[in-house]
Scaffold this motif. Structure first.
Motif, PDB file in Angstrom:
ATOM      1  N   LEU A  92       0.820  -1.206   0.000  1.00 26.11           N
ATOM      2  CA  LEU A  92       0.000   0.000   0.000  1.00 26.11           C
ATOM      3  C   LEU A  92       0.856   1.259   0.000  1.00 26.11           C
ATOM      4  CD1 LEU A  92      -2.934   1.034   0.169  1.00 26.11           C
ATOM      5  CD2 LEU A  92      -2.722   0.947   2.658  1.00 26.11           C
ATOM      6  N   VAL A  93       1.959   1.223   0.718  1.00 24.48           N
ATOM      7  CA  VAL A  93       2.846   2.395   0.802  1.00 24.48           C
ATOM      8  C   VAL A  93       3.337   2.794  -0.579  1.00 24.48           C
ATOM      9  CG1 VAL A  93       5.053   3.232   1.690  1.00 24.48           C
ATOM     10  CG2 VAL A  93       3.547   1.900   3.164  1.00 24.48           C
ATOM     11  N   ALA A  94       3.648   1.803  -1.418  1.00 22.15           N
ATOM     12  CA  ALA A  94       4.117   2.104  -2.772  1.00 22.15           C
ATOM     13  C   ALA A  94       2.988   2.640  -3.643  1.00 22.15           C
ATOM     14  CB  ALA A  94       4.721   0.857  -3.401  1.00 22.15           C
ATOM     15  N   VAL A 161      -5.488   5.175   5.607  1.00 15.81           N
ATOM     16  CA  VAL A 161      -4.332   5.490   4.762  1.00 15.81           C
ATOM     17  C   VAL A 161      -4.801   6.212   3.505  1.00 15.81           C
ATOM     18  CG1 VAL A 161      -2.505   4.514   3.323  1.00 15.81           C
ATOM     19  CG2 VAL A 161      -2.894   3.616   5.624  1.00 15.81           C
ATOM     20  N   TYR A 162      -5.816   5.655   2.844  1.00 19.87           N
ATOM     21  CA  TYR A 162      -6.315   6.272   1.621  1.00 19.87           C
ATOM     22  C   TYR A 162      -6.766   7.714   1.863  1.00 19.87           C
ATOM     23  CZ  TYR A 162      -6.462   1.690  -0.685  1.00 19.87           C
ATOM     24  OH  TYR A 162      -6.126   0.488  -1.239  1.00 19.87           O
ATOM     25  N   ALA A 163      -7.492   7.932   2.945  1.00 20.22           N
ATOM     26  CA  ALA A 163      -8.040   9.259   3.211  1.00 20.22           C
ATOM     27  C   ALA A 163      -6.979  10.261   3.636  1.00 20.22           C
ATOM     28  CB  ALA A 163      -9.133   9.158   4.284  1.00 20.22           C
ATOM     29  N   GLY A 169      -0.051  13.395   3.007  1.00 20.39           N
ATOM     30  CA  GLY A 169       1.079  12.733   2.374  1.00 20.39           C
ATOM     31  C   GLY A 169       1.465  11.409   3.015  1.00 20.39           C
ATOM     32  N   VAL A 170       2.394  10.716   2.354  1.00 26.51           N
ATOM     33  CA  VAL A 170       2.819   9.407   2.849  1.00 26.51           C
ATOM     34  C   VAL A 170       3.637   9.515   4.126  1.00 26.51           C
ATOM     35  CG1 VAL A 170       2.753   8.230   0.624  1.00 26.51           C
ATOM     36  CG2 VAL A 170       4.809   9.459   1.288  1.00 26.51           C
ATOM     37  N   ASP A 171       4.159  10.688   4.408  1.00 21.16           N
ATOM     38  CA  ASP A 171       4.928  10.876   5.639  1.00 21.16           C
ATOM     39  C   ASP A 171       4.062  11.392   6.785  1.00 21.16           C
ATOM     40  OD1 ASP A 171       7.348  10.019   4.547  1.00 21.16           O
ATOM     41  OD2 ASP A 171       7.710  11.992   3.658  1.00 21.16           O
ATOM     42  N   GLY A 172       2.761  11.468   6.566  1.00 23.07           N
ATOM     43  CA  GLY A 172       1.832  11.857   7.618  1.00 23.07           C
ATOM     44  C   GLY A 172       1.386  10.638   8.415  1.00 23.07           C
ATOM     45  N   PRO A 173       0.133  10.610   8.851  1.00 30.31           N
ATOM     46  CA  PRO A 173      -0.362   9.473   9.643  1.00 30.31           C
ATOM     47  C   PRO A 173      -0.189   8.118   8.964  1.00 30.31           C
ATOM     48  CG  PRO A 173      -1.905  11.295   9.748  1.00 30.31           C
ATOM     49  CD  PRO A 173      -0.873  11.682   8.737  1.00 30.31           C
ATOM     50  N   ALA A 174      -0.160   8.106   7.632  1.00 34.16           N
ATOM     51  CA  ALA A 174      -0.043   6.832   6.918  1.00 34.16           C
ATOM     52  C   ALA A 174       1.204   6.059   7.289  1.00 34.16           C
ATOM     53  CB  ALA A 174      -0.065   7.083   5.404  1.00 34.16           C
ATOM     54  N   ARG A 175       2.251   6.760   7.715  1.00 30.75           N
ATOM     55  CA  ARG A 175       3.493   6.059   8.042  1.00 30.75           C
ATOM     56  C   ARG A 175       3.336   5.193   9.293  1.00 30.75           C
ATOM     57  NH1 ARG A 175       4.088  11.058  10.338  1.00 30.75           N
ATOM     58  NH2 ARG A 175       5.168  11.190  12.351  1.00 30.75           N
ATOM     59  N   GLN A 176       2.259   5.397  10.049  1.00 23.43           N
ATOM     60  CA  GLN A 176       2.010   4.596  11.252  1.00 23.43           C
ATOM     61  C   GLN A 176       1.225   3.319  10.950  1.00 23.43           C
ATOM     62  OE1 GLN A 176       3.388   5.530  14.034  1.00 23.43           O
ATOM     63  NE2 GLN A 176       4.008   7.575  13.372  1.00 23.43           N
ATOM     64  N   ALA A 177       0.771   3.171   9.717  1.00 27.17           N
ATOM     65  CA  ALA A 177      -0.169   2.094   9.405  1.00 27.17           C
ATOM     66  C   ALA A 177       0.394   0.709   9.718  1.00 27.17           C
ATOM     67  CB  ALA A 177      -0.591   2.170   7.937  1.00 27.17           C
ATOM     68  N   ARG A 178       1.627   0.443   9.284  1.00 27.99           N
ATOM     69  CA  ARG A 178       2.158  -0.915   9.480  1.00 27.99           C
ATOM     70  C   ARG A 178       2.314  -1.229  10.961  1.00 27.99           C
ATOM     71  NH1 ARG A 178       6.030  -4.963   9.516  1.00 27.99           N
ATOM     72  NH2 ARG A 178       6.063  -6.269   7.648  1.00 27.99           N
ATOM     73  N   ASP A 179       2.837  -0.286  11.744  1.00 28.54           N
ATOM     74  CA  ASP A 179       2.992  -0.520  13.182  1.00 28.54           C
ATOM     75  C   ASP A 179       1.634  -0.751  13.838  1.00 28.54           C
ATOM     76  OD1 ASP A 179       5.714  -0.250  12.969  1.00 28.54           O
ATOM     77  OD2 ASP A 179       5.781   1.808  13.721  1.00 28.54           O
ATOM     78  N   LEU A 180       0.647   0.007  13.394  1.00 28.72           N
ATOM     79  CA  LEU A 180      -0.700  -0.156  13.953  1.00 28.72           C
ATOM     80  C   LEU A 180      -1.254  -1.532  13.609  1.00 28.72           C
ATOM     81  CD1 LEU A 180      -3.155   0.928  15.413  1.00 28.72           C
ATOM     82  CD2 LEU A 180      -3.819   2.126  13.319  1.00 28.72           C
TER      83      LEU A 180
END
Length: 200
Positions: A92-94, A161-163, A169-180
């Motif tokens: 998803l990150v890519a 992540v999508y929203a 951006g990808v360096d915002g909250p989305a970067r926490q997705a995998r850890d979550l």
């Protein structure tokens, strides 16, 4: 070289995807699709009876591509269910890199076509339900105490992540997705392990 009807249809849908996705569905008229695809409007209307039909086909094509992407990321190839879930979020990150991503096409279709009777709306809803169901299957395979709850949680992270990427951006909250997701998987597996230990 002349295209077959099937090839012309796929070509038109590829052009439609780029136009609808990057500009918005309502912002793009059928004449523009025909012009950029290099086909006559009459040809386009032979393939799709109306713009609503074209939009429904656009959503259906996006659904096919999305299911292929998700299925590839989470395929049963010897990896554990946990690793396959994590792989979805790694991939998803890519996918959400700024030069490739404007937003979730299904959420955008739902926003532009809120009428649940329309085929485009129904198609977008079906995609979201399919994703949630796939997470449910993986959660059950993981041995989660409550697979439905875990599937809901994973779907929420995915949608988050999508929203968020659109604005932050990808360096915002989305970067926490995998850890979550790792924390959710760990928490979901813990009750099952305790129960197995008690039975032993």
């Amino acid at each position: 070289m002349r295209r077959s009807a099937a090839e012309t249809r796929e070509h038109v849908l590829a052009v439609t995807h780029d136009l609808f996705y990057w500009n918005g569905i309502h912002a793009v008229g059928v004449d523009r699709v025909a012009a950029e695809a290099g086909v006559a409007p009459t040809t386009l209307y032979r393939l799709f009876r109306s713009k609503d039909d074209l939009v429904a086909a656009y959503v259906e094509r996006a659904d096919e591509n999305y299911r292929g992407w998700f299925g590839q990321a989470a395929k049963a190839d010897g990896r554990s269910a946990r690793d396959r879930v994590l792989a979805v979020f790694d991939e998803l990150v890519a996918v959400v890199e700024p030069d490739r991503y404007r937003g979730c096409p299904f959420l955008m279709a739902l926003a532009e076509y809120p009428d649940p009777e329309l085929a485009a709306h129904r198609g977008a809803v079906a995609t979201k339900r399919w994703v949630r169901a796939r997470f449910g299957e993986l959660a059950a395979e993981l041995g989660a105490a409550d697979p439905d709850a875990l599937a809901d949680q994973l779907a929420l992270v995915l949608e988050g992540v999508y929203a968020s990427v659109q604005a932050l951006g990808v360096d915002g909250p989305a970067r926490q997705a995998r850890d979550l997701v790792e924390a959710l998987l760990e928490g979901a597996a813990r009750p099952a392990r305790r129960g197995a230990a008690a039975r032993a």
